[in-house]
Design an enzyme around this catalytic site. Structure first.
Site, short mmCIF file in Angstrom:
data_model
loop_
_atom_site.label_atom_id
_atom_site.label_comp_id
_atom_site.label_asym_id
_atom_site.label_seq_id
_atom_site.Cartn_x
_atom_site.Cartn_y
_atom_site.Cartn_z
N TRP A 133 0.83 -1.22 0.00
CA TRP A 133 0.00 0.00 0.00
C TRP A 133 0.85 1.26 0.00
CZ3 TRP A 133 -4.33 -0.60 -2.11
CH2 TRP A 133 -5.09 -1.76 -1.91
N ASP A 157 -1.96 6.46 6.34
CA ASP A 157 -3.00 5.62 5.75
C ASP A 157 -3.35 4.55 6.78
OD1 ASP A 157 -4.55 3.78 4.45
OD2 ASP A 157 -3.09 3.32 2.87
N LYS A 185 -12.45 -2.04 6.29
CA LYS A 185 -11.66 -2.96 7.10
C LYS A 185 -12.14 -2.93 8.55
CE LYS A 185 -8.83 -3.10 3.43
NZ LYS A 185 -7.94 -2.20 2.70
C1 LIG Z 1 -7.42 -1.65 1.64
C2 LIG Z 1 -6.35 -0.64 1.75
C3 LIG Z 1 -6.24 0.41 0.82
C4 LIG Z 1 -7.15 0.54 -0.36
O1 LIG Z 1 -8.40 0.93 0.07
P1 LIG Z 1 -9.57 1.27 -0.96
O2 LIG Z 1 -10.61 1.79 -0.03
O3 LIG Z 1 -9.94 -0.01 -1.64
O4 LIG Z 1 -9.08 2.29 -1.92
C5 LIG Z 1 -5.25 1.34 1.01
N1 LIG Z 1 -4.40 1.26 2.05
C6 LIG Z 1 -4.47 0.27 2.96
C7 LIG Z 1 -3.50 0.22 4.10
C8 LIG Z 1 -5.45 -0.72 2.84
O5 LIG Z 1 -5.54 -1.69 3.74
#
Ligand SMILES: *Cc1c(COP(=O)(O)O)cnc(C)c1O
Length: 358
Positions: free
Chosen positions: A102, A170, A194
């Protein structure tokens, strides 16, 4: 039929109490005579749902008053662009820490908007860099990192100290997993699917002084200022996901808040890692200091057994354990909504499977 435990990395399992409440309220929310899905986002019913969700999130995370909470769409992936679009113009450059899949995506996207300095890269090592390994560019507009790499299962055991440079995180897969000091961050963002609620909602928690620097060319939908000024209602927000996330915030409040979540999450993760470490049959590639509480990847010594592991686990109600294609093996995502019992059933199965196949 035995109970199902869903170990998906996202969209992920939600608290059963929350789903039941949503079911109860599906056709008629609090006597409104309609579903939340059918409500105007500007009507008083939805406005009250939205305000309550924000108030509960602020309480659960102890978000200081000088931060805005934005309820957006586009996923964390849109934030990979929105962060540099809004902030990078301040100096034309930003620092990024690369710890896995990511981080890499965030870096690739930021490069479209200015100079990206990757100040530490431990992606190949399944670990996070230590504070001493970080040296920041004095003129970086911000420092971006990924506190929890959902795919590799690599988590920072600390919050980087970036001095006066705003820290951008993030937090898609680790937000709400434990108390954090929000004041250490410039921006926290997270896709909801998540550890928050259903897909479609993206949370952005942003310090107010970081709002307002987007260039003229920035699309309205990508401009923090426009969303902040409009209370996240510049256009139609993801109303149902906002509502359901609000039920999750309430559930967190009713279940001891983030202090309690942290105790349970740490215990779930430690039990699972202890099971992996106690055997030569299973392995986890992550530096023990940096092992994720939320996403636990593990491999079998003999990967020709992967499919029978997954089949037999599935037959016991243990679902979505297949690892990400880039890492292989298995991955158990054990967010807040995964009950401890689910982890115990998984551990019992792992021991049994080892006995039968070692
Ligand atoms: C799942 C995830 C993403 C992507 O998320 P989307 O909502 O599908 O764009 C980005 N960063 C992390 C750490 C993730 O777990």
């Amino acid at each position: 039929m035995s109970r199902i435990y869903n170990f998906s990395a996202g969209p992920a399992t939600l608290p059963e109490e929350v789903l039941k409440q949503a079911q109860d309220e599906l056709l008629d929310w609090h006597g409104a005579g309609m579903s939340v899905m059918e409500m105007s986002h500007r009507g008083k019913e939805f406005m009250s749902i939205a305000a309550q969700a924000e108030a509960d999130l602020r309480e659960v995370m102890a978000i200081p008053g000088n931060y805005k909470v934005l309820f957006l769409q586009g996923g964390a992936s849109s934030q990979f662009a929105m962060v540099p679009l809004n902030l990078m113009g301040r100096t034309g450059k930003a620092d990024y820490i690369n710890t896995g899949s990511w981080s890499k995506k965030a870096i690739a996207e930021a490069k479209r908007y200015g100079e990206v300095n990757v100040i530490a890269d431990t992606a190949a090592d399944f670990r996070a860099p230590a504070q001493e390994e970080l040296s920041f560019s004095s003129d970086a507009a911000y420092v971006h990192y990924t506190p929890n790499e959902t795919i590799q299962g690599v988590e920072f055991p600390y919050i980087p100290d970036t001095g006066d440079i705003p820290l951008v995180a993030d937090m898609s897969s680790t937000i709400l997993s434990r108390p954090i000091d929000v004041s250490k961050f410039g921006i926290i963002y997270a896709g909801a699917q998540k550890n928050i609620g259903p897909a479609g909602l993206t949370l952005v928690i942003i310090r107010e002084d970081l709002i307002g620097d987007a260039p003229e060319s920035c699309p309205a939908m990508m401009n923090y200022q426009i969303h902040a000024d409009a209370g996240s209602m510049y256009n139609t927000p993801p109303t149902y996901a906002w509502y359901l996330s609000g039920l999750v915030f309430k559930w967190l409040k009713d279940n001891g808040g983030l202090e309690t979540m942290a105790v349970i999450n740490e215990r779930k993760a430690e039990e699972l890692y202890a099971t992996i470490d106690a055997s030569d049959f299973y392995a986890n590639p992550v530096d023990p200091e940096c092992r994720s509480w939320m996403n636990v990847p593990f491999t079998l010594a003999d990967d020709s057994l992967d499919n029978s592991f997954l089949d037999e686990a599935g037959a016991r109600g243990l679902k979505t354990l297949k690892g990400h294609r880039s890492v292989g093996g298995m991955r158990a995502s054990i967010y807040n909504a995964m009950p401890e019992e689910g982890v115990q059933v998984l551990i019992a199965f792992m021991r049994e499977f080892e006995k039968a196949n070692a």
